[in-house]
Design a protein around this motif. Structure first.
Motif, mmCIF file in Angstrom:
data_model
loop_
_atom_site.group_PDB
_atom_site.id
_atom_site.type_symbol
_atom_site.label_atom_id
_atom_site.label_comp_id
_atom_site.label_asym_id
_atom_site.label_seq_id
_atom_site.Cartn_x
_atom_site.Cartn_y
_atom_site.Cartn_z
ATOM 1 N N VAL A 1 -62.990 -50.132 68.944
ATOM 2 C CA VAL A 1 -62.163 -50.425 70.266
ATOM 3 C C VAL A 1 -60.526 -50.634 70.084
ATOM 4 O O VAL A 1 -59.904 -50.013 70.683
ATOM 5 C CB VAL A 1 -62.704 -52.042 70.639
ATOM 6 C CG1 VAL A 1 -61.574 -52.512 71.781
ATOM 7 C CG2 VAL A 1 -64.261 -51.986 71.235
ATOM 8 N N ALA A 2 -60.313 -50.910 68.772
ATOM 9 C CA ALA A 2 -58.722 -51.038 68.533
ATOM 10 C C ALA A 2 -58.251 -49.735 68.336
ATOM 11 O O ALA A 2 -57.091 -49.502 68.805
ATOM 12 C CB ALA A 2 -58.647 -52.047 67.388
ATOM 13 N N PHE A 3 -58.775 -48.955 67.558
ATOM 14 C CA PHE A 3 -58.181 -47.669 67.322
ATOM 15 C C PHE A 3 -58.371 -46.733 68.575
ATOM 16 O O PHE A 3 -57.546 -45.607 68.598
ATOM 17 C CB PHE A 3 -59.103 -47.096 65.935
ATOM 18 C CG PHE A 3 -58.009 -46.354 64.904
ATOM 19 C CD1 PHE A 3 -57.105 -47.255 64.699
ATOM 20 C CD2 PHE A 3 -58.166 -45.200 64.563
ATOM 21 C CE1 PHE A 3 -56.062 -46.670 63.551
ATOM 22 C CE2 PHE A 3 -57.253 -44.668 63.865
ATOM 23 C CZ PHE A 3 -56.132 -45.294 63.271
ATOM 24 N N THR A 4 -59.241 -46.660 69.416
ATOM 25 C CA THR A 4 -59.423 -45.696 70.583
ATOM 26 C C THR A 4 -58.407 -46.313 71.570
ATOM 27 O O THR A 4 -58.021 -45.536 72.250
ATOM 28 C CB THR A 4 -60.832 -45.815 70.935
ATOM 29 O OG1 THR A 4 -61.402 -47.034 71.265
ATOM 30 C CG2 THR A 4 -61.831 -45.042 70.004
ATOM 31 N N ASN A 5 -58.254 -47.609 71.646
ATOM 32 C CA ASN A 5 -57.322 -48.046 72.735
ATOM 33 C C ASN A 5 -55.884 -48.113 72.390
ATOM 34 O O ASN A 5 -54.935 -48.260 73.413
ATOM 35 C CB ASN A 5 -57.824 -49.347 73.403
ATOM 36 C CG ASN A 5 -59.183 -49.246 74.029
ATOM 37 O OD1 ASN A 5 -59.048 -49.148 75.262
ATOM 38 N ND2 ASN A 5 -60.429 -49.855 73.685
ATOM 39 N N GLY A 6 -55.676 -48.324 71.294
ATOM 40 C CA GLY A 6 -54.324 -48.557 70.819
ATOM 41 C C GLY A 6 -53.650 -47.533 69.789
ATOM 42 O O GLY A 6 -52.426 -47.535 69.782
ATOM 43 N N TYR A 7 -54.419 -46.561 69.124
ATOM 44 C CA TYR A 7 -53.831 -45.489 68.393
ATOM 45 C C TYR A 7 -54.051 -44.147 68.287
ATOM 46 O O TYR A 7 -54.074 -43.583 67.386
ATOM 47 C CB TYR A 7 -54.349 -46.083 67.051
ATOM 48 C CG TYR A 7 -53.939 -47.635 66.538
ATOM 49 C CD1 TYR A 7 -52.793 -47.686 65.906
ATOM 50 C CD2 TYR A 7 -54.483 -48.752 66.962
ATOM 51 C CE1 TYR A 7 -52.060 -48.866 65.739
ATOM 52 C CE2 TYR A 7 -53.947 -49.986 66.952
ATOM 53 C CZ TYR A 7 -52.706 -50.179 66.075
ATOM 54 O OH TYR A 7 -52.227 -51.399 65.776
ATOM 55 N N GLY A 8 -54.527 -43.923 69.787
ATOM 56 C CA GLY A 8 -54.807 -42.429 69.819
ATOM 57 C C GLY A 8 -55.647 -41.902 69.478
ATOM 58 O O GLY A 8 -56.026 -40.610 69.399
ATOM 59 N N PHE A 9 -56.804 -42.346 68.797
ATOM 60 C CA PHE A 9 -58.137 -41.923 68.356
ATOM 61 C C PHE A 9 -58.872 -41.450 69.646
ATOM 62 O O PHE A 9 -59.121 -42.042 70.828
ATOM 63 C CB PHE A 9 -58.847 -42.963 67.668
ATOM 64 C CG PHE A 9 -60.157 -42.131 66.885
ATOM 65 C CD1 PHE A 9 -59.943 -41.880 65.477
ATOM 66 C CD2 PHE A 9 -61.228 -42.065 67.369
ATOM 67 C CE1 PHE A 9 -61.035 -41.351 64.784
ATOM 68 C CE2 PHE A 9 -62.445 -41.663 66.831
ATOM 69 C CZ PHE A 9 -62.298 -41.162 65.481
ATOM 70 N N PRO A 10 -59.511 -40.152 69.415
ATOM 71 C CA PRO A 10 -60.185 -39.852 70.718
ATOM 72 C C PRO A 10 -61.515 -40.444 71.211
ATOM 73 O O PRO A 10 -62.203 -40.865 70.351
ATOM 74 C CB PRO A 10 -60.561 -38.296 70.379
ATOM 75 C CG PRO A 10 -60.743 -38.450 68.699
ATOM 76 C CD PRO A 10 -59.847 -39.268 68.541
ATOM 77 N N ARG A 11 -61.269 -41.071 72.394
ATOM 78 C CA ARG A 11 -62.390 -41.848 72.897
ATOM 79 C C ARG A 11 -63.583 -41.328 72.857
ATOM 80 O O ARG A 11 -64.901 -42.040 72.717
ATOM 81 C CB ARG A 11 -61.916 -42.537 74.447
ATOM 82 C CG ARG A 11 -60.563 -43.483 74.079
ATOM 83 C CD ARG A 11 -60.516 -43.944 75.629
ATOM 84 N NE ARG A 11 -59.410 -44.854 75.462
ATOM 85 C CZ ARG A 11 -58.868 -45.719 76.787
ATOM 86 N NH1 ARG A 11 -59.785 -45.938 77.666
ATOM 87 N NH2 ARG A 11 -57.859 -46.365 76.461
ATOM 88 N N TRP A 12 -63.565 -40.064 73.299
ATOM 89 C CA TRP A 12 -65.169 -39.438 73.293
ATOM 90 C C TRP A 12 -65.534 -39.151 72.082
ATOM 91 O O TRP A 12 -67.031 -38.863 72.081
ATOM 92 C CB TRP A 12 -64.710 -37.739 73.947
ATOM 93 C CG TRP A 12 -63.788 -37.083 73.332
ATOM 94 C CD1 TRP A 12 -62.500 -37.015 73.464
ATOM 95 C CD2 TRP A 12 -64.117 -36.070 72.337
ATOM 96 N NE1 TRP A 12 -61.869 -36.019 72.410
ATOM 97 C CE2 TRP A 12 -62.924 -35.334 71.961
ATOM 98 C CE3 TRP A 12 -65.224 -35.655 71.774
ATOM 99 C CZ2 TRP A 12 -62.893 -34.352 70.814
ATOM 100 C CZ3 TRP A 12 -65.570 -34.507 70.661
ATOM 101 C CH2 TRP A 12 -64.149 -34.078 70.218
ATOM 102 N N ARG A 13 -65.041 -39.479 70.961
ATOM 103 C CA ARG A 13 -65.725 -39.522 69.534
ATOM 104 C C ARG A 13 -66.257 -40.963 69.239
ATOM 105 O O ARG A 13 -66.702 -41.089 68.448
ATOM 106 C CB ARG A 13 -64.986 -38.922 68.523
ATOM 107 C CG ARG A 13 -64.546 -37.460 68.614
ATOM 108 C CD ARG A 13 -64.028 -37.094 67.502
ATOM 109 N NE ARG A 13 -63.458 -35.520 67.552
ATOM 110 C CZ ARG A 13 -64.280 -34.619 67.221
ATOM 111 N NH1 ARG A 13 -65.314 -34.880 66.561
ATOM 112 N NH2 ARG A 13 -63.954 -33.355 67.006
#
Length: 215
Positions: free
Chosen positions: A190-202
């Motif tokens: 949750v933290a890395f996809t919402n705040g650090y640009g990690f691709p949400r679809w992954r």
């Protein structure tokens, strides 16, 4: 939401409710340098710097990251946010740094040369044209650091770069769980996809790792 030894259950519940009212995605973290998101990102950035020391160019690392799905590569992010932020952190951590750990001097040299990112018109890239462009000065700084470290640069393809970047994020996530900083693996996703640009679809780095073929 940071839980300290003095945090009551009511205080934590109130903080979570406020975050949701603000349409944020809250997670709970225990006290730690960098908490969850920044600690994961710091490990990711350090690995990116090591990849450059070992032979990749900043442009190639950024390209590999965006090809995987990151919103921006780590070096363009550094230029956007300012290289002096991480520089201050490294100086603060210097007295307790493991003397046996590999340390990349390149970002320190960039800062010492006044290359603090977009705000100074140059960082890992040059912005004189209005867009990020490779800079011979940076190439020389990288070359000097490799010589000082006794490293003959090797060839890395984008897949190798991606696997190394992801492996270090997942490893740091495991350390956060072992240290009790994060309550559950999904909190780090949750933290890395919402705040650090990690691709949400992954699905997040830990979810991504769980889907990899281990054969």
């Amino acid at each position: 939401i940071i839980r300290t030894g003095a945090s009551s259950d009511q205080a934590i519940a109130t903080a979570l409710a406020i975050a949701r009212t603000l349409k944020k995605q809250p997670v709970i973290a225990e006290v730690s340098d960098g908490f969850i998101g920044n600690r994961l990102y710091a490990a990711y950035r350090r690995r990116a710097e090591l990849l450059v020391l070992d032979g990749a160019s900043p442009q190639q690392v950024d390209q590999a990251a965006t090809e995987f799905g990151f919103a921006m590569g780590p070096f363009k992010v550094a230029d956007w946010s300012g290289l002096d932020i991480a520089w201050a952190m490294r100086k603060r951590q210097a007295p307790t740094r493991d003397p046996l750990a590999r340390y990349v001097t390149i970002p320190d040299s960039l800062c010492e040369a006044g290359r603090l990112g977009q705000k100074t018109g140059k960082g890992w890239y040059d912005y004189a044209s209005g867009t990020a462009q490779p800079d011979p000065e940076v190439e020389q700084i990288i070359s000097d650091a490799r010589i000082a470290a006794g490293i003959s640069p090797g060839q890395l393809d984008n897949n190798q770069i991606q696997r190394q970047l992801l492996a270090i994020i997942v490893n740091e996530a495991a350390c956060l769980l072992e240290d009790g900083i994060a309550m559950r693996a999904s909190d780090m996703d949750v933290a890395f996809t919402n705040g650090y640009g990690f691709p949400r679809w992954r699905g997040g780095p830990v979810f991504w790792a769980s889907c990899q073929d281990r054969s």
